[in-house]
Motif scaffolding. Structure first.
Motif, PDB file in Angstrom:
ATOM      1  N   PHE A 130       0.825  -1.208   0.000  1.00 48.21           N
ATOM      2  CA  PHE A 130       0.000   0.000   0.000  1.00 48.21           C
ATOM      3  C   PHE A 130       0.863   1.264   0.000  1.00 48.21           C
ATOM      4  CE2 PHE A 130      -3.290  -2.927   1.621  1.00 48.21           C
ATOM      5  CZ  PHE A 130      -4.336  -2.577   0.763  1.00 48.21           C
ATOM      6  N   LEU A 131       2.064   1.169   0.565  1.00 48.36           N
ATOM      7  CA  LEU A 131       2.956   2.316   0.603  1.00 48.36           C
ATOM      8  C   LEU A 131       3.633   2.573  -0.746  1.00 48.36           C
ATOM      9  CD1 LEU A 131       4.408   4.465   2.375  1.00 48.36           C
ATOM     10  CD2 LEU A 131       6.124   2.707   2.895  1.00 48.36           C
ATOM     11  N   LEU A 132       3.733   1.540  -1.568  1.00 49.82           N
ATOM     12  CA  LEU A 132       4.470   1.638  -2.828  1.00 49.82           C
ATOM     13  C   LEU A 132       3.959   2.738  -3.756  1.00 49.82           C
ATOM     14  CD1 LEU A 132       6.738   0.471  -4.542  1.00 49.82           C
ATOM     15  CD2 LEU A 132       5.106  -1.193  -5.462  1.00 49.82           C
ATOM     16  N   PRO A 133       2.647   2.885  -4.018  1.00 46.92           N
ATOM     17  CA  PRO A 133       2.204   3.959  -4.931  1.00 46.92           C
ATOM     18  C   PRO A 133       2.617   5.351  -4.459  1.00 46.92           C
ATOM     19  CG  PRO A 133       0.442   2.389  -4.573  1.00 46.92           C
ATOM     20  CD  PRO A 133       1.514   2.041  -3.599  1.00 46.92           C
ATOM     21  N   SER A 134       2.472   5.627  -3.166  1.00 46.43           N
ATOM     22  CA  SER A 134       2.873   6.938  -2.645  1.00 46.43           C
ATOM     23  C   SER A 134       4.375   7.140  -2.769  1.00 46.43           C
ATOM     24  CB  SER A 134       2.445   7.074  -1.179  1.00 46.43           C
ATOM     25  OG  SER A 134       1.049   6.974  -1.049  1.00 46.43           O
ATOM     26  N   LEU A 135       5.136   6.071  -2.524  1.00 41.38           N
ATOM     27  CA  LEU A 135       6.588   6.168  -2.625  1.00 41.38           C
ATOM     28  C   LEU A 135       7.024   6.435  -4.066  1.00 41.38           C
ATOM     29  CD1 LEU A 135       9.297   5.915  -1.156  1.00 41.38           C
ATOM     30  CD2 LEU A 135       9.240   3.456  -1.627  1.00 41.38           C
ATOM     31  N   VAL A 136       6.377   5.771  -5.024  1.00 36.72           N
ATOM     32  CA  VAL A 136       6.706   5.983  -6.437  1.00 36.72           C
ATOM     33  C   VAL A 136       6.363   7.408  -6.857  1.00 36.72           C
ATOM     34  CG1 VAL A 136       6.128   5.302  -8.804  1.00 36.72           C
ATOM     35  CG2 VAL A 136       6.482   3.553  -7.050  1.00 36.72           C
ATOM     36  N   LEU A 137       5.175   7.885  -6.484  1.00 39.30           N
ATOM     37  CA  LEU A 137       4.775   9.249  -6.847  1.00 39.30           C
ATOM     38  C   LEU A 137       5.695  10.287  -6.207  1.00 39.30           C
ATOM     39  CD1 LEU A 137       0.875   8.986  -6.616  1.00 39.30           C
ATOM     40  CD2 LEU A 137       2.268   9.201  -8.690  1.00 39.30           C
ATOM     41  N   PHE A 138       6.048  10.081  -4.944  1.00 36.91           N
ATOM     42  CA  PHE A 138       6.945  11.016  -4.261  1.00 36.91           C
ATOM     43  C   PHE A 138       8.315  11.044  -4.944  1.00 36.91           C
ATOM     44  CE2 PHE A 138      10.083  12.188  -1.053  1.00 36.91           C
ATOM     45  CZ  PHE A 138       9.494  13.308  -0.488  1.00 36.91           C
ATOM     46  N   THR A 139       8.795   9.861  -5.344  1.00 36.63           N
ATOM     47  CA  THR A 139      10.106   9.788  -5.997  1.00 36.63           C
ATOM     48  C   THR A 139      10.086  10.482  -7.356  1.00 36.63           C
ATOM     49  OG1 THR A 139      10.567   7.685  -4.891  1.00 36.63           O
ATOM     50  CG2 THR A 139      11.890   8.231  -6.833  1.00 36.63           C
ATOM     51  N   LEU A 140       9.036  10.237  -8.142  1.00 43.04           N
ATOM     52  CA  LEU A 140       8.972  10.801  -9.491  1.00 43.04           C
ATOM     53  C   LEU A 140       8.666  12.304  -9.479  1.00 43.04           C
ATOM     54  CD1 LEU A 140       7.029   7.990 -11.394  1.00 43.04           C
ATOM     55  CD2 LEU A 140       9.496   8.444 -11.405  1.00 43.04           C
ATOM     56  N   ALA A 141       7.840  12.747  -8.522  1.00 43.36           N
ATOM     57  CA  ALA A 141       7.398  14.146  -8.528  1.00 43.36           C
ATOM     58  C   ALA A 141       8.282  15.070  -7.706  1.00 43.36           C
ATOM     59  CB  ALA A 141       5.953  14.236  -8.017  1.00 43.36           C
ATOM     60  N   ILE A 142       9.011  14.536  -6.726  1.00 39.52           N
ATOM     61  CA  ILE A 142       9.775  15.393  -5.818  1.00 39.52           C
ATOM     62  C   ILE A 142      11.253  15.010  -5.795  1.00 39.52           C
ATOM     63  CG2 ILE A 142      10.041  16.132  -3.419  1.00 39.52           C
ATOM     64  CD1 ILE A 142       7.052  15.858  -3.076  1.00 39.52           C
ATOM     65  N   THR A 143      11.552  13.760  -5.443  1.00 36.62           N
ATOM     66  CA  THR A 143      12.953  13.370  -5.261  1.00 36.62           C
ATOM     67  C   THR A 143      13.747  13.452  -6.563  1.00 36.62           C
ATOM     68  OG1 THR A 143      12.269  11.868  -3.492  1.00 36.62           O
ATOM     69  CG2 THR A 143      14.486  11.568  -4.414  1.00 36.62           C
ATOM     70  N   LEU A 144      13.232  12.845  -7.633  1.00 37.15           N
ATOM     71  CA  LEU A 144      13.957  12.836  -8.907  1.00 37.15           C
ATOM     72  C   LEU A 144      14.153  14.239  -9.475  1.00 37.15           C
ATOM     73  CD1 LEU A 144      15.309  11.132 -11.055  1.00 37.15           C
ATOM     74  CD2 LEU A 144      13.075  10.856 -12.180  1.00 37.15           C
ATOM     75  N   PRO A 145      13.108  15.095  -9.538  1.00 35.52           N
ATOM     76  CA  PRO A 145      13.355  16.472 -10.006  1.00 35.52           C
ATOM     77  C   PRO A 145      14.344  17.229  -9.132  1.00 35.52           C
ATOM     78  CG  PRO A 145      11.015  15.980 -10.056  1.00 35.52           C
ATOM     79  CD  PRO A 145      11.674  14.850  -9.338  1.00 35.52           C
ATOM     80  N   GLY A 146      14.314  16.970  -7.826  1.00 35.25           N
ATOM     81  CA  GLY A 146      15.261  17.634  -6.942  1.00 35.25           C
ATOM     82  C   GLY A 146      16.698  17.235  -7.220  1.00 35.25           C
ATOM     83  N   VAL A 147      16.927  15.948  -7.424  1.00 33.31           N
ATOM     84  CA  VAL A 147      18.274  15.468  -7.734  1.00 33.31           C
ATOM     85  C   VAL A 147      18.744  16.025  -9.070  1.00 33.31           C
ATOM     86  CG1 VAL A 147      19.632  13.407  -8.261  1.00 33.31           C
ATOM     87  CG2 VAL A 147      18.015  13.380  -6.355  1.00 33.31           C
ATOM     88  N   ILE A 148      17.852  16.060 -10.059  1.00 32.06           N
ATOM     89  CA  ILE A 148      18.206  16.618 -11.367  1.00 32.06           C
ATOM     90  C   ILE A 148      18.538  18.103 -11.238  1.00 32.06           C
ATOM     91  CG2 ILE A 148      17.317  17.159 -13.669  1.00 32.06           C
ATOM     92  CD1 ILE A 148      15.686  14.581 -13.516  1.00 32.06           C
ATOM     93  N   GLY A 149      17.760  18.818 -10.447  1.00 33.30           N
ATOM     94  CA  GLY A 149      18.021  20.241 -10.249  1.00 33.30           C
ATOM     95  C   GLY A 149      19.365  20.493  -9.596  1.00 33.30           C
ATOM     96  N   ILE A 150      19.693  19.695  -8.569  1.00 35.59           N
ATOM     97  CA  ILE A 150      21.001  19.845  -7.921  1.00 35.59           C
ATOM     98  C   ILE A 150      22.121  19.556  -8.916  1.00 35.59           C
ATOM     99  CG2 ILE A 150      22.507  18.879  -6.142  1.00 35.59           C
ATOM    100  CD1 ILE A 150      20.001  18.403  -4.444  1.00 35.59           C
ATOM    101  N   PHE A 151      21.923  18.550  -9.767  1.00 35.18           N
ATOM    102  CA  PHE A 151      22.933  18.242 -10.794  1.00 35.18           C
ATOM    103  C   PHE A 151      23.157  19.436 -11.717  1.00 35.18           C
ATOM    104  CE2 PHE A 151      23.683  16.893 -15.179  1.00 35.18           C
ATOM    105  CZ  PHE A 151      24.891  16.217 -15.045  1.00 35.18           C
ATOM    106  N   PHE A 152      22.072  20.048 -12.200  1.00 36.70           N
ATOM    107  CA  PHE A 152      22.206  21.161 -13.130  1.00 36.70           C
ATOM    108  C   PHE A 152      22.695  22.440 -12.453  1.00 36.70           C
ATOM    109  CE2 PHE A 152      19.441  18.689 -16.028  1.00 36.70           C
ATOM    110  CZ  PHE A 152      20.200  18.819 -17.183  1.00 36.70           C
ATOM    111  N   SER A 153      22.687  22.483 -11.124  1.00 36.68           N
ATOM    112  CA  SER A 153      23.227  23.673 -10.451  1.00 36.68           C
ATOM    113  C   SER A 153      24.735  23.789 -10.619  1.00 36.68           C
ATOM    114  CB  SER A 153      22.869  23.639  -8.965  1.00 36.68           C
ATOM    115  OG  SER A 153      23.594  22.625  -8.285  1.00 36.68           O
ATOM    116  N   PHE A 154      25.374  22.710 -11.065  1.00 39.08           N
ATOM    117  CA  PHE A 154      26.816  22.730 -11.320  1.00 39.08           C
ATOM    118  C   PHE A 154      27.122  22.920 -12.812  1.00 39.08           C
ATOM    119  CE2 PHE A 154      26.223  20.244  -7.454  1.00 39.08           C
ATOM    120  CZ  PHE A 154      27.123  20.849  -6.592  1.00 39.08           C
TER     121      PHE A 154
END
Length: 304
Positions: free
Chosen positions: A29-53
């Motif tokens: 039951f936790l998996l859908p929320s974890l996937v959405l959180f990763t795709l909508a928040i964690t992944l864009p955040g990591v990409i943004g930090i990468f492009f800050s360099f």
């Protein structure tokens, strides 16, 4: 053949083990929320930090620039001004919100008429969109109050606060506090209602005045709520955006330009990598404040 007799310690250990066991179905039951959180928040955040360099503008080619963006941030007066304004605004607003909300909470739990209806009225600003509130107050500050100043002959009121670089922040504090007070008020009401009435009865018998009861009984017993409201409020006000856009859009000049306004404006203005570095620093600041919040509230819970 000898038998091992279970002890109370063994029983308690098995009970704790069963209590810590989590059914695998819960993870499903936790998996859908974890996937959405990763795709909508964690992944864009990591990409943004990468492009800050990099020197990316959001599209097209880019090249690594190392810490160039971060070094430039600390020497950029506009960025430093936005941090100074945001932190100053947050401190002023959190003080106003908590003082007013606490006094209102004390009044709304006392023996006053229509207190249930008044609680409903005071909560209304919390459910209204911030941008709508900002546009309404923009009209009041720009038209209604100057007209009132002309009618009454009050010179300082004849000019809109929003057009004054030295006072525009006051208008933003007023409007932000007007929207934020209801949420803080509800937390203080819950805290004040949790204080046992016997404590006040004993204080009355000892001859303590209302002021003494407030300072020596009420405030110490709701100190945990005060800490939570101050930290949560301060962290929330650091993200100020919609009300500032609706009132001043960062003006006059850049006198009320917040960190969030600078970051979003940079995204639209071709400074993607530069503002991603700014957002990364802001993210680190938010993490530090969150850790401070956890340490303070955990200590408060242990004391209580």
């Amino acid at each position: 053949m000898s038998r091992t007799i279970p002890t109370a310690t063994d029983g308690a250990r098995r009970t704790r083990h069963r209590a810590r066991r989590v059914e695998p179905l819960y993870y499903l039951f936790l998996l859908p929320s974890l996937v959405l959180f990763t795709l909508a928040i964690t992944l864009p955040g990591v990409i943004g930090i990468f492009f800050s360099f990099t020197d990316s503008i959001g599209i097209g080619d880019w090249h690594f620039t190392g810490l160039t963006n971060y070094i430039a941030l600390f020497s950029d007066p506009a960025i430093l001004q936005s941090y100074l304004f945001t932190f100053g605004f947050s401190v002023a607003t959190v003080i106003v919100v908590n003082v007013v909300a606490f006094l209102l909470a004390v009044g709304l739990i006392s023996r006053v008429r229509f207190k249930t209806g008044l609680r409903t009225v005071f909560v209304i600003p919390m459910v209204v969109s911030g941008i709508i509130i900002a546009y309404v107050f923009n009209f009041l500050f720009s038209n209604s109050l100057p007209a009132l100043g002309d009618a009454l002959g009050i010179s300082w009121l004849q000019t809109s606060l929003l057009a004054n670089p030295d006072l525009a922040w006051v208008a933003i504090v007023i409007v932000t506090a007007w929207q934020a007070i209801p949420g803080t008020l509800l937390i203080y009401i819950a805290g004040l209602l949790a204080v046992p009435g016997d404590v006040y009865e004993a204080a009355d018998l000892d001859g303590a005045s209302k002021t003494q009861q407030m300072l020596r009984i009420t405030l110490p017993l709701v100190a945990g709520y005060v800490v939570i409201n101050f930290i949560l409020g301060f962290k929330g006000f650091l993200n100020a955006y919609d009300i500032i856009v609706g009132l001043t859009n960062g003006g006059p000049g850049t006198s009320t330009r917040s960190i969030a306004l600078s970051i979003i404006g940079g995204f639209n203005g071709g400074d993607y990598a530069y503002q991603m570095a700014n957002a990364t620093i802001f993210f680190v600041v938010a993490i530090i404040i969150s850790l401070l919040q956890l340490s303070l509230t955990r200590g408060r819970n242990q004391l209580s």
